[in-house]
Every structure is written in structure tokens, then in C-alpha cells.
Scaffold this active site. Structure first.
Site, PDB file in Angstrom:
ATOM      1  N   SER A  12      10.884  89.336 105.583  1.00  0.00           N
ATOM      2  CA  SER A  12      11.676  88.885 106.730  1.00  0.00           C
ATOM      3  C   SER A  12      10.845  88.952 107.999  1.00  0.00           C
ATOM      4  CB  SER A  12      12.917  89.760 106.894  1.00  0.00           C
ATOM      5  OG  SER A  12      13.480  89.533 108.167  1.00  0.00           O
ATOM      6  N   HIS A  37      11.630  84.939 104.539  1.00  0.00           N
ATOM      7  CA  HIS A  37      13.032  85.055 104.951  1.00  0.00           C
ATOM      8  C   HIS A  37      13.127  84.854 106.454  1.00  0.00           C
ATOM      9  CE1 HIS A  37      17.143  86.603 104.227  1.00  0.00           C
ATOM     10  NE2 HIS A  37      17.015  87.246 105.373  1.00  0.00           N
ATOM     11  N   ASP A  39      15.676  84.859 109.606  1.00  0.00           N
ATOM     12  CA  ASP A  39      16.978  85.358 110.055  1.00  0.00           C
ATOM     13  C   ASP A  39      17.414  84.700 111.358  1.00  0.00           C
ATOM     14  OD1 ASP A  39      17.734  87.481 108.181  1.00  0.00           O
ATOM     15  OD2 ASP A  39      15.957  88.539 108.904  1.00  0.00           O
ATOM     16  N   MET A  41      20.243  84.479 114.198  1.00  0.00           N
ATOM     17  CA  MET A  41      21.387  85.222 114.747  1.00  0.00           C
ATOM     18  C   MET A  41      21.864  84.549 116.025  1.00  0.00           C
ATOM     19  SD  MET A  41      19.906  89.051 114.340  1.00  0.00           S
ATOM     20  CE  MET A  41      19.267  89.658 112.779  1.00  0.00           C
ATOM     21  N   HIS A  70      18.494  82.511 106.442  1.00  0.00           N
ATOM     22  CA  HIS A  70      19.718  83.327 106.438  1.00  0.00           C
ATOM     23  C   HIS A  70      20.430  83.095 107.766  1.00  0.00           C
ATOM     24  CE1 HIS A  70      21.352  87.776 106.429  1.00  0.00           C
ATOM     25  NE2 HIS A  70      22.317  86.887 106.336  1.00  0.00           N
ATOM     26  N   MET A  72      23.061  83.803 110.245  1.00  0.00           N
ATOM     27  CA  MET A  72      24.084  84.743 110.707  1.00  0.00           C
ATOM     28  C   MET A  72      24.728  84.111 111.930  1.00  0.00           C
ATOM     29  SD  MET A  72      21.946  88.221 110.084  1.00  0.00           S
ATOM     30  CE  MET A  72      20.379  87.391 109.902  1.00  0.00           C
ATOM     31  N   MET A 141      24.241  91.753 101.400  1.00  0.00           N
ATOM     32  CA  MET A 141      23.684  92.568 102.484  1.00  0.00           C
ATOM     33  C   MET A 141      23.778  94.047 102.105  1.00  0.00           C
ATOM     34  SD  MET A 141      22.553  90.473 104.691  1.00  0.00           S
ATOM     35  CE  MET A 141      21.994  91.750 105.837  1.00  0.00           C
ATOM     36  N   GLY A 146      22.510  92.032 111.513  1.00  0.00           N
ATOM     37  CA  GLY A 146      22.341  92.022 112.969  1.00  0.00           C
ATOM     38  C   GLY A 146      21.048  92.638 113.460  1.00  0.00           C
ATOM     39  N   PHE A 147      20.511  93.585 112.701  1.00  0.00           N
ATOM     40  CA  PHE A 147      19.295  94.271 113.159  1.00  0.00           C
ATOM     41  C   PHE A 147      18.402  94.603 111.976  1.00  0.00           C
ATOM     42  CE2 PHE A 147      22.813  95.304 115.958  1.00  0.00           C
ATOM     43  CZ  PHE A 147      22.295  94.959 117.205  1.00  0.00           C
ATOM     44  N   GLY A 148      17.095  94.558 112.226  1.00  0.00           N
ATOM     45  CA  GLY A 148      16.148  95.051 111.233  1.00  0.00           C
ATOM     46  C   GLY A 148      16.045  96.566 111.346  1.00  0.00           C
ATOM     47  N   GLY A 149      15.364  97.170 110.396  1.00  0.00           N
ATOM     48  CA  GLY A 149      15.042  98.588 110.481  1.00  0.00           C
ATOM     49  C   GLY A 149      16.200  99.553 110.266  1.00  0.00           C
ATOM     50  N   ASP A 179      19.324  92.357 100.973  1.00  0.00           N
ATOM     51  CA  ASP A 179      18.704  92.310 102.304  1.00  0.00           C
ATOM     52  C   ASP A 179      19.140  93.507 103.148  1.00  0.00           C
ATOM     53  OD1 ASP A 179      17.672  91.552 104.767  1.00  0.00           O
ATOM     54  OD2 ASP A 179      18.927  89.766 104.982  1.00  0.00           O
ATOM     55  N   GLY A 180      18.159  94.310 103.569  1.00  0.00           N
ATOM     56  CA  GLY A 180      18.403  95.374 104.532  1.00  0.00           C
ATOM     57  C   GLY A 180      18.017  96.741 104.021  1.00  0.00           C
ATOM     58  N   GLY A 201      11.800  93.546 105.706  1.00  0.00           N
ATOM     59  CA  GLY A 201      11.247  93.268 107.025  1.00  0.00           C
ATOM     60  C   GLY A 201      10.280  94.351 107.436  1.00  0.00           C
ATOM     61  N   SER A 202      10.833  95.473 107.918  1.00  0.00           N
ATOM     62  CA  SER A 202       9.977  96.560 108.409  1.00  0.00           C
ATOM     63  C   SER A 202       8.997  97.048 107.363  1.00  0.00           C
ATOM     64  CB  SER A 202      10.825  97.762 108.854  1.00  0.00           C
ATOM     65  OG  SER A 202      12.113  97.395 109.178  1.00  0.00           O
TER      66      SER A 202
END
Ligand code: DX5
Ligand code: ZN
Length: 223
Positions: A12, A37, A39, A41, A70, A72, A141, A146-149, A179-180, A201-202
């Protein structure tokens, strides 16, 4: 045509350094990833605003990675054709964001792109039953979008097993993406619970990107 099922990583870019996005995407590819990926938003369906159409167009011009978009965003049918034209390979919409799910999935299908549906952590898995045959990928999910990490929600494991159970009744099931909060430490367990497509992602973009992707690939491909 359905996508072949094998374990894959979809890094991501939400966690990338946007100053050098092109270089970082090249590193992801060098590590062996085939998906990317993306994202989107809108500040309504989720509190954040990330990036959108011009960024996708720009990435599309430079990469042959499979672009897993993706969305959102509220009422995503409004933007299906735009994201298809901008270069998405798969368009993923949230169950919770659609006013008319069959119409939205059909609109994606009509563009010739792959079709995905996503559920948030609190949405019952059973709502997907009516749509399994109409999609190429289901995204579950494992954090609130809404947020990474964020931290992986442990209840996701049981939800994955439940969904894999539903999919195992099908001859040609869609891919099952998660995802997440996925890291090198929990990815094996996520696969074990039934996922085949892993968003990270992270865990990919922090540190040595190529090496991180390679480490994921090793677990995903079992070698
Ligand atoms: C969250 C996004 C994710 C996010 C994952 O709303 O959908 O794709 O980038 O980031 P990590 O892997 O850091 O949880
Ligand atoms: Zn995502």
C-alpha cells in the site's frame, strides 16, 4: 476471467514517501511484488483525504504492476468510470458506502476491470453471500479504514475463517484480500486463516523496501 489463486502481496503506497514515489514503486517491483494497493480516501466515508485520479494516472504511465484500487469513498459508483480510465486494474468498493451494490458492481464489470467488494471490521461476513459470484476479489479490513499504521484487529482471524468457509463452497472463488496492520510477524497466521492477498503499508515502506517485500514473498510463497 477469474484471477488465479496464489498468495500475493499488495504493497500500500499510503505509507510511501511521496517525494520519491516512482523510485519506491520500482523498489517494490524489484522485491517481487506484482500488485500495488492504491488507497483513495474522500474525507467523508473516512476522515482522511489521501490521493486520487491524477496520481493514479501518473503511476499507470510508469508501471505494469497490477493496480488494486481501494475506494474509501461515499457512493463510489459516481467514480467507477473515472478510475477505470485513470488506469485501475481492479476497483474495490466498500459494501457500507454503496447505495446500490448490484448496480455498482455491474458498473465496474462493464469497464472491463476486475471487481472487488470490501467490508469494514464490524460488518457481518454474511452480507457478502449475495455478491460472492459477482466479484473477483473480496477485501476484508483488519483495521477501521482511514489510516495506515494501525494495529491488526485479532477478531479478523475468525472472520477470515468464516469467509474462507463460504468461499470453499464455490468452484471458482474470488481472491480473499486482507488490509491493515499486517506485518512479517502476523502474516503467516493471516494466510493460515484463509487469506491469499495481503496488503501491507508500513511493514513494506518503513526501512529497506526491497528487502521487506522479499521477506514477505518468502513467507507468502513458502520458500
Ligand atoms: C487503511 C488502508 C490500508 C493501509 C494499510 O485504511 O486501507 O491500505 O494503507 O496500512 P498498514 O499496513 O500500515 O496498516
Ligand atoms: Zn487499503
Amino acid at each position: 476471467m477469474k484471477m488465479k489463486r496464489y498468495n500475493r502481496l499488495s504493497p500500500s503506497i499510503l505509507a510511501a514517501d511521496f517525494n520519491i514515489l516512482g523510485e519506491q514503486i520500482a523498489m517494490v517491483k524489484e522485491g517481487g511484488a506484482k500488485f500495488l494497493h492504491f488507497d483513495v480516501m474522500d474525507g467523508l466515508f473516512v476522515p482522511s483525504i489521501s490521493f486520487g485520479i491524477p496520481v493514479l494516472e501518473s503511476i499507470r504511465k510508469k508501471t505494469d504492476l497490477f493496480l488494486d484500487v481501494h475506494l474509501m469513498i461515499e457512493d463510489p459508483i459516481r467514480y467507477v468510470n473515472t478510475f477505470a480510465d485513470a488506469g485501475a486494474d481492479l476497483i474495490n468498493v466498500h459494501y457500507e458506502a454503496c447505495k446500490d451494490i448490484p448496480a455498482t458492481l455491474a458498473a465496474i464489470r462493464k469497464t472491463g476491470k476486475k471487481v472487488g467488494i470490501t467490508i469494514k471490521p464490524k460488518t457481518p461476513v454474511s452480507v457478502l453471500k449475495d455478491y460472492i459470484d459477482d466479484v473477483d476479489l473480496i477485501l476484508m479490513m483488519s483495521v477501521e479504514p482511514g489510516f495506515g499504521g494501525q494495529k491488526f484487529i485479532p477478531e479478523t482471524m475468525d472472520r477470515l475463517r468464516e469467509l474462507r468457509g463460504l468461499l470453499s463452497e464455490k468452484k471458482n472463488p474470488p481472491l480473499l484480500e486482507v488490509d491493515g496492520g499486517i506485518t512479517l510477524d502476523n502474516v503467516a497466521e493471516v494466510l493460515e486463516a484463509g487469506a491469499d492477498t495481503i496488503v501491507a503499508g508500513s511493514a513494506v515502506f518503513r526501512g529497506d523496501i526491497t528487502e521487506n517485500v522479499k521477506a514477505f514473498q518468502k513467507i507468502l510463497l513458502g520458500r
